[in-house]
Structure formats: structure tokens, C-alpha cells
Design a protein around this motif. Structure first.
Motif, PDB file in Angstrom:
ATOM      1  N   TRP A   1      -4.475 -32.558  -4.784  1.00 11.04           N
ATOM      2  CA  TRP A   1      -4.634 -31.162  -4.358  1.00 11.04           C
ATOM      3  C   TRP A   1      -4.462 -30.195  -5.534  1.00 11.04           C
ATOM      4  O   TRP A   1      -4.300 -28.998  -5.336  1.00 11.04           O
ATOM      5  CB  TRP A   1      -3.662 -30.802  -3.250  1.00 11.04           C
ATOM      6  N   THR A   2      -4.520 -30.703  -6.748  1.00  7.38           N
ATOM      7  CA  THR A   2      -4.361 -29.839  -7.915  1.00  7.38           C
ATOM      8  C   THR A   2      -5.517 -28.847  -8.039  1.00  7.38           C
ATOM      9  O   THR A   2      -5.305 -27.649  -8.261  1.00  7.38           O
ATOM     10  CB  THR A   2      -4.280 -30.688  -9.186  1.00  7.38           C
ATOM     11  N   THR A   3      -6.742 -29.316  -7.865  1.00  9.45           N
ATOM     12  CA  THR A   3      -7.909 -28.441  -8.030  1.00  9.45           C
ATOM     13  C   THR A   3      -7.951 -27.339  -6.977  1.00  9.45           C
ATOM     14  O   THR A   3      -8.063 -26.153  -7.336  1.00  9.45           O
ATOM     15  CB  THR A   3      -9.197 -29.278  -8.006  1.00  9.45           C
ATOM     16  N   PRO A   4      -7.881 -27.639  -5.676  1.00 10.94           N
ATOM     17  CA  PRO A   4      -7.892 -26.538  -4.700  1.00 10.94           C
ATOM     18  C   PRO A   4      -6.673 -25.639  -4.823  1.00 10.94           C
ATOM     19  O   PRO A   4      -6.779 -24.424  -4.628  1.00 10.94           O
ATOM     20  CB  PRO A   4      -7.940 -27.248  -3.345  1.00 10.94           C
ATOM     21  N   GLY A   5      -5.518 -26.220  -5.165  1.00 10.59           N
ATOM     22  CA  GLY A   5      -4.328 -25.390  -5.341  1.00 10.59           C
ATOM     23  C   GLY A   5      -4.479 -24.429  -6.507  1.00 10.59           C
ATOM     24  O   GLY A   5      -4.075 -23.256  -6.426  1.00 10.59           O
ATOM     25  N   ALA A   6      -5.064 -24.914  -7.623  1.00  6.01           N
ATOM     26  CA  ALA A   6      -5.271 -24.040  -8.785  1.00  6.01           C
ATOM     27  C   ALA A   6      -6.283 -22.940  -8.467  1.00  6.01           C
ATOM     28  O   ALA A   6      -6.108 -21.782  -8.875  1.00  6.01           O
ATOM     29  CB  ALA A   6      -5.748 -24.866  -9.972  1.00  6.01           C
ATOM     30  N   ALA A   7      -7.328 -23.282  -7.733  1.00  8.83           N
ATOM     31  CA  ALA A   7      -8.318 -22.260  -7.360  1.00  8.83           C
ATOM     32  C   ALA A   7      -7.701 -21.201  -6.459  1.00  8.83           C
ATOM     33  O   ALA A   7      -7.950 -20.001  -6.622  1.00  8.83           O
ATOM     34  CB  ALA A   7      -9.508 -22.922  -6.667  1.00  8.83           C
ATOM     35  N   LEU A   8      -6.870 -21.636  -5.515  1.00  5.40           N
ATOM     36  CA  LEU A   8      -6.218 -20.683  -4.616  1.00  5.40           C
ATOM     37  C   LEU A   8      -5.232 -19.806  -5.385  1.00  5.40           C
ATOM     38  O   LEU A   8      -5.146 -18.589  -5.142  1.00  5.40           O
ATOM     39  CB  LEU A   8      -5.496 -21.451  -3.507  1.00  5.40           C
ATOM     40  N   ALA A   9      -4.491 -20.395  -6.321  1.00  2.37           N
ATOM     41  CA  ALA A   9      -3.559 -19.613  -7.127  1.00  2.37           C
ATOM     42  C   ALA A   9      -4.297 -18.598  -7.999  1.00  2.37           C
ATOM     43  O   ALA A   9      -3.856 -17.443  -8.138  1.00  2.37           O
ATOM     44  CB  ALA A   9      -2.721 -20.546  -7.995  1.00  2.37           C
ATOM     45  N   ALA A  10      -5.423 -19.006  -8.582  1.00  8.38           N
ATOM     46  CA  ALA A  10      -6.201 -18.070  -9.394  1.00  8.38           C
ATOM     47  C   ALA A  10      -6.728 -16.907  -8.550  1.00  8.38           C
ATOM     48  O   ALA A  10      -6.727 -15.748  -8.991  1.00  8.38           O
ATOM     49  CB  ALA A  10      -7.359 -18.804 -10.068  1.00  8.38           C
ATOM     50  N   PHE A  11      -7.166 -17.197  -7.344  1.00  8.84           N
ATOM     51  CA  PHE A  11      -7.659 -16.136  -6.459  1.00  8.84           C
ATOM     52  C   PHE A  11      -6.535 -15.178  -6.084  1.00  8.84           C
ATOM     53  O   PHE A  11      -6.725 -13.949  -6.083  1.00  8.84           O
ATOM     54  CB  PHE A  11      -8.276 -16.763  -5.207  1.00  8.84           C
ATOM     55  N   ALA A  12      -5.343 -15.726  -5.775  1.00 14.67           N
ATOM     56  CA  ALA A  12      -4.206 -14.867  -5.439  1.00 14.67           C
ATOM     57  C   ALA A  12      -3.803 -13.996  -6.624  1.00 14.67           C
ATOM     58  O   ALA A  12      -3.522 -12.799  -6.469  1.00 14.67           O
ATOM     59  CB  ALA A  12      -3.027 -15.727  -4.966  1.00 14.67           C
ATOM     60  N   LEU A  13      -3.781 -14.586  -7.826  1.00 12.19           N
ATOM     61  CA  LEU A  13      -3.428 -13.800  -9.018  1.00 12.19           C
ATOM     62  C   LEU A  13      -4.466 -12.727  -9.317  1.00 12.19           C
ATOM     63  O   LEU A  13      -4.137 -11.637  -9.806  1.00 12.19           O
ATOM     64  CB  LEU A  13      -3.267 -14.734 -10.221  1.00 12.19           C
ATOM     65  N   ALA A  14      -5.737 -13.023  -9.004  1.00 16.59           N
ATOM     66  CA  ALA A  14      -6.781 -12.026  -9.237  1.00 16.59           C
ATOM     67  C   ALA A  14      -6.660 -10.842  -8.284  1.00 16.59           C
ATOM     68  O   ALA A  14      -7.096  -9.728  -8.611  1.00 16.59           O
ATOM     69  CB  ALA A  14      -8.156 -12.683  -9.088  1.00 16.59           C
ATOM     70  N   LEU A  15      -6.062 -11.071  -7.097  1.00 18.65           N
ATOM     71  CA  LEU A  15      -5.904  -9.982  -6.121  1.00 18.65           C
ATOM     72  C   LEU A  15      -4.689  -9.109  -6.417  1.00 18.65           C
ATOM     73  O   LEU A  15      -4.662  -7.947  -6.006  1.00 18.65           O
ATOM     74  CB  LEU A  15      -5.794 -10.559  -4.710  1.00 18.65           C
ATOM     75  N   LEU A  16      -3.690  -9.655  -7.088  1.00 17.73           N
ATOM     76  CA  LEU A  16      -2.446  -8.897  -7.297  1.00 17.73           C
ATOM     77  C   LEU A  16      -2.650  -7.577  -8.045  1.00 17.73           C
ATOM     78  O   LEU A  16      -2.010  -6.572  -7.705  1.00 17.73           O
ATOM     79  CB  LEU A  16      -1.430  -9.776  -8.028  1.00 17.73           C
ATOM     80  N   PRO A  17      -3.518  -7.493  -9.075  1.00 16.69           N
ATOM     81  CA  PRO A  17      -3.695  -6.193  -9.749  1.00 16.69           C
ATOM     82  C   PRO A  17      -4.249  -5.099  -8.849  1.00 16.69           C
ATOM     83  O   PRO A  17      -4.203  -3.915  -9.222  1.00 16.69           O
ATOM     84  CB  PRO A  17      -4.679  -6.533 -10.881  1.00 16.69           C
ATOM     85  N   ALA A  18      -4.770  -5.465  -7.672  1.00  9.91           N
ATOM     86  CA  ALA A  18      -5.290  -4.444  -6.763  1.00  9.91           C
ATOM     87  C   ALA A  18      -4.176  -3.708  -6.038  1.00  9.91           C
ATOM     88  O   ALA A  18      -4.428  -2.661  -5.424  1.00  9.91           O
ATOM     89  CB  ALA A  18      -6.232  -5.074  -5.746  1.00  9.91           C
ATOM     90  N   ALA A  19      -2.935  -4.227  -6.076  1.00  8.31           N
ATOM     91  CA  ALA A  19      -1.839  -3.611  -5.333  1.00  8.31           C
ATOM     92  C   ALA A  19      -1.561  -2.168  -5.755  1.00  8.31           C
ATOM     93  O   ALA A  19      -1.407  -1.287  -4.897  1.00  8.31           O
ATOM     94  CB  ALA A  19      -0.581  -4.475  -5.461  1.00  8.31           C
ATOM     95  N   PRO A  20      -1.488  -1.843  -7.061  1.00  4.49           N
ATOM     96  CA  PRO A  20      -1.244  -0.433  -7.424  1.00  4.49           C
ATOM     97  C   PRO A  20      -2.323   0.517  -6.926  1.00  4.49           C
ATOM     98  O   PRO A  20      -2.026   1.632  -6.480  1.00  4.49           O
ATOM     99  CB  PRO A  20      -1.195  -0.474  -8.956  1.00  4.49           C
ATOM    100  N   ALA A  21      -3.590   0.074  -6.994  1.00  4.95           N
ATOM    101  CA  ALA A  21      -4.671   0.940  -6.505  1.00  4.95           C
ATOM    102  C   ALA A  21      -4.565   1.141  -4.995  1.00  4.95           C
ATOM    103  O   ALA A  21      -4.813   2.240  -4.479  1.00  4.95           O
ATOM    104  CB  ALA A  21      -6.023   0.335  -6.867  1.00  4.95           C
ATOM    105  N   LEU A  22      -4.202   0.087  -4.277  1.00  2.00           N
ATOM    106  CA  LEU A  22      -4.026   0.228  -2.836  1.00  2.00           C
ATOM    107  C   LEU A  22      -2.843   1.137  -2.507  1.00  2.00           C
ATOM    108  O   LEU A  22      -2.888   1.930  -1.555  1.00  2.00           O
ATOM    109  CB  LEU A  22      -3.828  -1.148  -2.206  1.00  2.00           C
ATOM    110  N   LEU A  23      -1.761   0.999  -3.276  1.00  2.00           N
ATOM    111  CA  LEU A  23      -0.621   1.890  -3.076  1.00  2.00           C
ATOM    112  C   LEU A  23      -1.011   3.355  -3.273  1.00  2.00           C
ATOM    113  O   LEU A  23      -0.575   4.237  -2.528  1.00  2.00           O
ATOM    114  CB  LEU A  23       0.501   1.515  -4.047  1.00  2.00           C
ATOM    115  N   ALA A  24      -1.835   3.619  -4.270  1.00  3.53           N
ATOM    116  CA  ALA A  24      -2.233   5.005  -4.542  1.00  3.53           C
ATOM    117  C   ALA A  24      -3.093   5.586  -3.426  1.00  3.53           C
ATOM    118  O   ALA A  24      -3.185   6.804  -3.289  1.00  3.53           O
ATOM    119  CB  ALA A  24      -2.985   5.064  -5.874  1.00  3.53           C
TER     120      ALA A  24
END
Length: 546
Positions: free
Chosen positions: A248-271
Motif C-alpha cells: 500500500w506504499t504507492t496509493p498511500g504516497a499518492a493520497l499523502a501527496a494529494f492531502a499535502l497539496a490541499l493544505l496550502p489552500a487553508a489560508p485562502a479559505l480562511l480569508a
């Protein structure tokens, strides 16, 4: 400019510290201690037995076979997508950026940035959600991998040590996948609060995309729910073929990359958070918390009932059409309750889906080959789901119970009015749960009698529990007295049992009812919770004017 932002952030931090200090000086510490005590009682009375029952049910060989089956990964992916859609929709009414009403109003209308004023609340809520999903992923991972111990070839370890090591390995992988899913859900939760009007269409688009990936499975491999499904399939392969490795390394890494890519959107959503949204959600949550603190869970949820938005020009109360007087009166109240429920279409559709899903759960428990913990969990889950989903159908029932203690308003006596308002929810239970159970029996290739009868019985029990809850009224004063024991004051546990008695009895009825189909001698025990619900309802009806 950076210095100005630092000053504003420092001022916001000082304001929050001052607020917390004033609340502690005003007795907020005692409230938190009591809330902690209530939470501990809830864990002891409800959560711990439910968790143990779920673990025992998951350890059942038939359940393990179902969890490692071909359809299980797809179902896991759909469930993950449903969680993300639910987080997006929940954000519209209660988001992670939440402060007490006064503080929320002051900070939202001040010059402080949204990140400085509400960022701490978002971080705490997000971490809490990630912790819950990580714990759920760890449980599923451990449950799947622990059955891979035979044949693992772990030299020098006895079977217990090998089982423990396998369970820990599976728990670690499952926790990682669950944490990534939780991080995505946290961003979706914040997005629902930042863009409440767009959350509905976005959720509908995600649901359509999930349906498309079900029709075209090759597309699922590039979607987050497809990665969840791949991780589940890898853990299931390890459970059935231990030499296959985790995988499950490959799907787990893809899911982690997707989650990390979404995190920078938090400040814009807060604003993007609007002042009106922040103030409204804070006020509703404060009111619900006060009611929940007093064990009045119905009033706590009432603040989140959506306002009528459709069919406002359609007449709900109509004249009787021809025929017998009794049938005409039933038809009048049936149409009245149906139109009233349809004026909140999203709530009605959600309730209908919940009632329909409860049918197959109860049906599956009714046709299980042998009794066990899995049957009890399925039956109890279906019964509790039916009880919760009947809310949109029982508004008229609650209205009848509310006016039953006063003079008749409609020229109909109290008992007759209650029965008339029961027609709509009873029809919904029999049609939705019965049709869903019948469909399940056809798909599963089993006889329809047991599934349909089991679903109908549990649905009627859930409706009786709903009527009991409507007749409950305020908490009796005698329950407010302390109950000192060597283990501590048990009055909080007693009040909690009083508040959730309907849910507990419905769950007990759903857990025991399938036993009557396996052993007729259990028939009396199976109907005991339903009989107790009826007895409680009669007692509350007789004392409604007290």
C-alpha cells in the motif's frame, strides 16, 4: 507590512488569552470539568461497549471474509468519498472556524486577519478530525492484517507475538491512510464554511464523479477514493495471501501527496470566511451546546433544522375528498405532513436515504446463517440509523405531542391526533425499509419473508421510540439529585441514560430481533425491548399533563 501583520497577530493572541483568562475566573474551569466528566460517562456507557461490540463483530470469520472480498475496496473508497462530501456539507452549518459568539463577533468585525483570529480553532478542529480518521484507519488496518499471521514466516516469534506484530504493522499503515483521508476531510470542512453556497453543487459534482468512476473503474486509479480502495485492496491481499507484502506504499504516497497539496489552500479559505457566517454558526453552536449540556438533545439539534425553502405556495391542509370520514381525515393529515416535510427537500431526501439504507442492514442481520456479534452490530446499526433518519418524517408527530397537554385545537382528541400524525412516518417506514429489504433479498437470492418482516418490525420500533421522545418532555427534577457511591456521583450517568433511552432500546431491539429468526425460543426476549418502548410511551402519555 510584515511587521504590521505580526502586531495584529500578537494583538489577536493577547485578546484570546484575555478571553480564556476571564472565562476561567468566571467558573469556566468547573464547566470544563463537568463536561469532561460527562464525556467520560458517555465513553463508559455508550462508546466503550459499542467499540468492543464492533471489534468482536469485525473478528467474526464471515465479517473478515466480507472485508477481504472483491467488493470491499470499492465500498471503502465510496465511504471515504461520502465522508468528504459530508464534511463539505457540514461546513455550511458548523465549520471548524468556531469561537464563542461574543468573541467571534468581535474578532470577525475587527481588523485582525482571519488566520490570526480563527486559525487556532481551525487547527484544533482539523487535528481532532485527523485523529478520529487515523484511529478508524488503524482499527481497520489491524483487523485486516492480523489475520495474515499464519504463514508469515516470522522466525523466533510465537503465534501471539506474530499476531501482535502483524496487528501493529497493519495499524500503522491504516493510521497513515486514515490521517491523509482526515486531512482531506478537514480541508473540505473548511471549504464548506468558506463557501456555503457553492458547497452543495461541489458535493453533487463529487458524487457524480464517484458514480462515473464506478461505471469506469480504470478512472478510479487517479482519484483519491480510488487510492483508498487500492490501499484497502493491498491490506486485504495481505490478509488472504501473507507473502504478497503490504503493497500500500504507492496509493498511500499518492493520497499523502494529494492531502499535502490541499493544505496550502487553508489560508485562502480562511480569508474567505464571511462575518455573517461566523456569527450565525457561533450563535447556533452555543445554543445547541447549552441544550446538550442539559441533556436536551432534541432541542440541541432543532437549531440546525433547515428553514422551509420549497413548495411554499402549495397548500398543506386541504378539504376532505369524498369517501368515509375516517379515511378522508387520514388523507388530510397524510398530505399535510408530506407537504410540510417536502418544504425542506434536502432534509427529506437525506432522511429517506437513511431509512432506505437501514432496511438492507436489518435484512442482512435477519438472513445471517448463524447468530453472532456481527448480527447484533448490523441489526443495532440499522435500528439506530432508522431512528435518526425518521426525524424529517416525524415533525407532525412532535407537533401532536407538544399540544397534547392542552385543549384540543383541531376538533380531534389527543390520542386520535397522535395516530393521524403517525400515518406519514409509518408509511415511509413500511415503504422505504420494506422496499429496500425486498430489493436486498432479490439481489442476495434469499427468501423475502425474513428480511421484510425484520425491517418492518425494527422500523416500527424506531417510530415508537420517536413518539416516546416527542412525549418525553423536560427532565424530571428527581433526576437532578446527586447519587453518591464509592465510585463517584452517578447522577450524570443516570441523566445520560434518561436522555438516550430511546436510542439504547432501539439498538437493543435491532440487536436481539434477528435471534428470533434463528431460535424461536428467543422470540420473547426479542420483543421485550419493543414492549418496553410501548410501556414507556403509555406511561409518558398518561403523565403528559403533569
Amino acid at each position: 507590512m510584515a511587521a504590521g501583520r505580526g502586531v495584529r497577530r500578537g494583538a489577536a493572541a493577547e485578546a484570546l488569552a484575555l478571553w480564556r483568562g476571564r472565562r476561567a475566573a468566571a467558573g469556566g474551569g468547573a464547566d470544563r470539568r463537568y463536561a469532561t466528566y460527562l464525556g467520560a460517562m458517555l465513553m463508559l456507557v455508550c462508546v466503550a461497549p459499542a467499540a468492543r461490540a464492533l471489534w468482536l463483530a469485525g473478528s467474526d470469520p464471515e465479517v473478515v471474509q466480507a472485508l477481504t472480498g472483491a467488493a470491499a475496496p470499492r465500498i471503502a473508497g465510496i465511504c471515504a468519498a461520502a465522508v468528504w462530501i459530508g464534511a463539505l456539507l457540514v461546513g455550511r452549518v458548523r465549520g471548524p472556524a468556531l469561537r464563542p459568539p461574543t468573541l467571534a463577533s468581535v474578532l470577525a468585525r475587527s481588523a485582525h486577519s482571519r488566520a490570526a483570529a480563527f486559525g487556532g480553532a481551525v487547527v484544533r478542529s482539523g487535528w481532532s478530525l485527523v485523529a478520529v480518521t487515523a484511529a478508524a484507519g488503524a482499527c481497520f488496518g489491524a483487523l485486516l492484517v492480523r489475520h495474515a499471521v499464519p504463514g508469515t514466516g516470522l522466525a523466533g516469534l510465537d503465534s501471539m507475538g506474530a499476531e501482535l506484530l502483524a496487528a501493529l504493522t497493519g495499524a500503522a499503515g491504516g493510521a497513515g491512510v486514515g490521517a491523509c483521508a482526515g486531512a482531506i476531510a478537514a480541508i473540505a470542512w473548511l471549504a464548506g464554511q468558506a463557501a456555503p453556497r457553492a458547497a452543495g453543487p461541489i458535493a453533487a459534482g463529487i458524487a457524480i464523479l464517484v458514480g462515473v468512476t464506478e461505471a469506469l473503474p480504470e478512472i478510479a486509479r487517479v482519484t483519491p477514493w480510488g487510492w483508498i480502495a487500492d490501499a484497502w485492496a493491498a491490506a486485504a491481499r495481505l490478509a488472504t495471501a501473507p507473502d504478497a507484502g503490504p503493497g500500500w506504499t504507492t496509493p498511500g504516497a499518492a493520497l499523502a501527496a494529494f492531502a499535502l497539496a490541499l493544505l496550502p489552500a487553508a489560508p485562502a479559505l480562511l480569508a474567505r470566511l464571511e462575518t455573517a457566517v461566523l456569527e450565525g454558526q457561533a450563535a447556533r453552536w452555543e445554543s445547541s451546546a447549552v441544550h446538550a449540556f442539559g441533556m436536551d438533545f432534541s432541542s440541541a439539534l432543532a437549531g440546525y433544522v433547515p428553514r422551509p425553502s420549497a413548495l411554499r405556495r402549495v397548500r398543506a391542509v386541504r378539504d376532505r375528498a369524498g369517501g368515509a370520514a375516517a379515511a378522508g381525515l387520514v388523507r388530510v393529515f397524510l398530505v399535510r405532513d408530506a407537504v410540510g416535510a417536502a418544504r425542506a427537500p434536502a432534509r427529506l431526501v437525506g432522511g429517506a436515504i437513511g431509512v432506505a439504507v437501514a432496511g438492507p442492514l436489518v435484512a442482512l442481520a435477519s438472513v445471517a446463517p448463524a447468530p453472532g456479534a456481527a448480527i447484533g452490530v448490523l441489526g443495532a446499526g440499522g435500528a439506530v440509523l432508522a431512528f435518526a433518519a425518521l426525524g424529517p418524517f416525524t415533525d407532525g408527530l412532535r407537533h401532536a405531542a407538544a399540544i397534547a397537554a392542552d385543549l384540543p385545537l383541531y376538533g380531534v382528541d389527543d390520542a386520535h391526533l397522535l395516530l393521524l400524525h403517525s400515518a406519514f412516518p409509518l408509511s415511509a417506514v413500511l415503504v422505504l425499509m420494506g422496499a429496500a429489504a425486498l430489493t436486498f433479498s432479490v439481489v442476495a437470492g434469499v427468501g423475502p419473508l425474513a428480511p421484510v418482516l425484520g425491517a418492518a418490525a425494527i422500523g416500527v420500533a424506531a417510530l415508537i421510540a420517536r413518539a416516546n421522545a416527542a412525549l418525553k418532555g423536560p427532565m424530571p427534577l428527581r433526576l437532578l439529585a446527586s447519587i453518591p457511591t464509592p465510585a463517584g456521583d452517578l447522577s450524570g450517568a443516570v441523566r445520560l441514560l434518561w436522555a438516550v433511552d430511546g436510542v439504547l432500546l432501539v439498538a437493543l431491539a435491532g440487536a436481539i430481533a434477528p435471534l428470533a429468526l434463528h431460535a424461536p425460543a428467543w422470540g420473547f426476549v426479542a420483543v421485550a425491548p419493543i414492549g418496553l418502548l410501548v410501556a414507556i410511551g403509555i406511561g409518558r402519555w398518561r403523565g403528559r399533563r403533569a
